[in-house]
Design a protein around this motif. Structure first.
Motif, PDB file in Angstrom:
ATOM      1  N   VAL A   1       0.853  -1.186   0.000  1.00  0.00           N
ATOM      2  CA  VAL A   1       0.000   0.000   0.000  1.00  0.00           C
ATOM      3  C   VAL A   1       0.893   1.242   0.000  1.00  0.00           C
ATOM      4  N   ILE A   2       0.437   2.271  -0.693  1.00  0.00           N
ATOM      5  CA  ILE A   2       1.140   3.552  -0.752  1.00  0.00           C
ATOM      6  C   ILE A   2       0.354   4.566   0.068  1.00  0.00           C
ATOM      7  N   LEU A   3       1.007   5.224   0.997  1.00  0.00           N
ATOM      8  CA  LEU A   3       0.389   6.308   1.755  1.00  0.00           C
ATOM      9  C   LEU A   3       0.920   7.619   1.187  1.00  0.00           C
ATOM     10  N   ALA A   4       0.043   8.384   0.531  1.00  0.00           N
ATOM     11  CA  ALA A   4       0.435   9.637  -0.127  1.00  0.00           C
ATOM     12  C   ALA A   4      -0.057  10.806   0.714  1.00  0.00           C
ATOM     13  N   ALA A   5       0.890  11.573   1.264  1.00  0.00           N
ATOM     14  CA  ALA A   5       0.541  12.596   2.247  1.00  0.00           C
ATOM     15  C   ALA A   5       1.004  13.984   1.831  1.00  0.00           C
ATOM     16  N   ASN A   6       0.290  14.979   2.347  1.00  0.00           N
ATOM     17  CA  ASN A   6       0.784  16.354   2.220  1.00  0.00           C
ATOM     18  C   ASN A   6       2.039  16.502   3.067  1.00  0.00           C
TER      19      ASN A   6
ATOM     20  N   PHE B   1      -6.626   9.538   7.420  1.00  0.00           N
ATOM     21  CA  PHE B   1      -6.405   8.552   6.374  1.00  0.00           C
ATOM     22  C   PHE B   1      -7.683   8.429   5.547  1.00  0.00           C
ATOM     23  N   GLY B   2      -7.559   8.639   4.241  1.00  0.00           N
ATOM     24  CA  GLY B   2      -8.717   8.556   3.363  1.00  0.00           C
ATOM     25  C   GLY B   2      -8.941   7.153   2.827  1.00  0.00           C
ATOM     26  N   ALA B   3     -10.040   6.994   2.107  1.00  0.00           N
ATOM     27  CA  ALA B   3     -10.363   5.704   1.506  1.00  0.00           C
ATOM     28  C   ALA B   3      -9.335   5.352   0.435  1.00  0.00           C
ATOM     29  N   PRO B   4      -8.955   4.083   0.320  1.00  0.00           N
ATOM     30  CA  PRO B   4      -7.964   3.678  -0.679  1.00  0.00           C
ATOM     31  C   PRO B   4      -8.436   3.953  -2.107  1.00  0.00           C
ATOM     32  N   LEU B   5      -7.498   4.365  -2.937  1.00  0.00           N
ATOM     33  CA  LEU B   5      -7.741   4.588  -4.358  1.00  0.00           C
ATOM     34  C   LEU B   5      -7.047   3.472  -5.136  1.00  0.00           C
TER      35      LEU B   5
ATOM     36  N   ILE C   1      -5.054  11.722  -6.878  1.00  0.00           N
ATOM     37  CA  ILE C   1      -4.535  11.514  -5.523  1.00  0.00           C
ATOM     38  C   ILE C   1      -4.467  12.837  -4.772  1.00  0.00           C
ATOM     39  N   MET C   2      -3.959  13.880  -5.425  1.00  0.00           N
ATOM     40  CA  MET C   2      -3.815  15.175  -4.749  1.00  0.00           C
ATOM     41  C   MET C   2      -5.175  15.805  -4.453  1.00  0.00           C
ATOM     42  N   THR C   3      -6.165  15.562  -5.303  1.00  0.00           N
ATOM     43  CA  THR C   3      -7.518  16.049  -5.020  1.00  0.00           C
ATOM     44  C   THR C   3      -8.060  15.393  -3.751  1.00  0.00           C
ATOM     45  N   ALA C   4      -7.775  14.090  -3.585  1.00  0.00           N
ATOM     46  CA  ALA C   4      -8.217  13.393  -2.378  1.00  0.00           C
ATOM     47  C   ALA C   4      -7.486  13.907  -1.144  1.00  0.00           C
ATOM     48  N   VAL C   5      -6.186  14.179  -1.262  1.00  0.00           N
ATOM     49  CA  VAL C   5      -5.419  14.739  -0.145  1.00  0.00           C
ATOM     50  C   VAL C   5      -5.967  16.106   0.239  1.00  0.00           C
TER      51      VAL C   5
END
Length: 222
Positions: free
Chosen positions: A35-40, A174-178, A199-203
């Motif tokens: 899993v990838i966790l993409a964060a600000n 933590f948002g829903a997985p994409l 991804i950035m829109t979800a962040v």
């Protein structure tokens, strides 16, 4: 592994006392598999806070210089970074960026969690900058789901330029997985751009930050 487990057992309660984290959506992080966790990215401690509150170990890349610092402070830095499963990499230049992506892909291939800041560096003004497409390359190459993550409050605890953090409260969402699949036809570059923007829109939806609408200049110190 024993060092990582022991260090985490020490760091986790210390982190809870120092940062008093509010954690939302923890169940959105898959407990097993890549899993990838993409964060600000607002502060140096973002990549410390996320592994401490996530439900499983998360590997972030860290500048190799942090692991080479001499003296007691250097030992403490190395121990803490090793304890949160940070991976040392050399920084600077296109070749280094490619090497970093290959290291990240190896982490995912081993079924582990990998954390990444798609903006590429810390935001100096609190806005959310356009993501760079390495995160999409990883998602499409590995097939791993991407969990968007928002970290709030770390810029007050350790602003850019501050040597040490101070006590404060942080929020981690933590948002829903994409899930993404490689395009059957068409431009790989366009596909990576579209995936990164999603991804950035979800962040941004999680963080509430103002979108900057442009890339963040990458300083030499990262």
């Amino acid at each position: 592994m024993l060092l990582q487990t022991g260090t985490r057992l020490v760091l986790a309660p210390l982190g809870r006392m120092a940062f008093r984290p509010v954690v939302e959506g923890r169940d959105n992080v898959p407990r097993h598999g890549p899993v990838i966790l993409a964060a600000n990215h607002l502060s140096f401690i973002d990549s410390v806070v996320i592994p401490l509150v996530a439900p499983r170990p998360v590997s972030f890349l860290a500048k190799a210089e942090y692991f080479r610092r001499p003296g007691p402070r250097g030992w403490l830095t190395r121990t803490c970074l090793t304890g949160i499963d940070a991976i040392p990499v050399e920084r600077g230049g296109h070749r280094s960026a490619q090497d970093s992506l290959r290291v990240a892909l190896d982490v995912l291939a081993a079924g582990r969690a990998f954390g990444i800041h798609p903006e590429g560096s810390r935001s100096r003004d609190g806005r959310l900058y356009r993501g760079r497409t390495g995160v999409a390359w990883l998602a499409l190459a590995s097939g791993a789901p991407v969990v968007p993550v928002a970290v709030l409050g770390t810029d007050r605890i350790q602003p850019v330029g501050a040597r040490l953090p101070r006590p404060g409260r942080v929020t981690v969402r933590f948002g829903a997985p994409l899930h993404f699949t490689p395009p059957v036809t068409g431009s790989g570059g366009r596909a990576r751009r579209a995936v990164t923007d999603e991804i950035m829109t979800a962040v941004q939806a999680l963080s509430g930050q103002e979108p900057a609408g442009c890339y963040l200049d990458l300083p030499s110190e990262g």
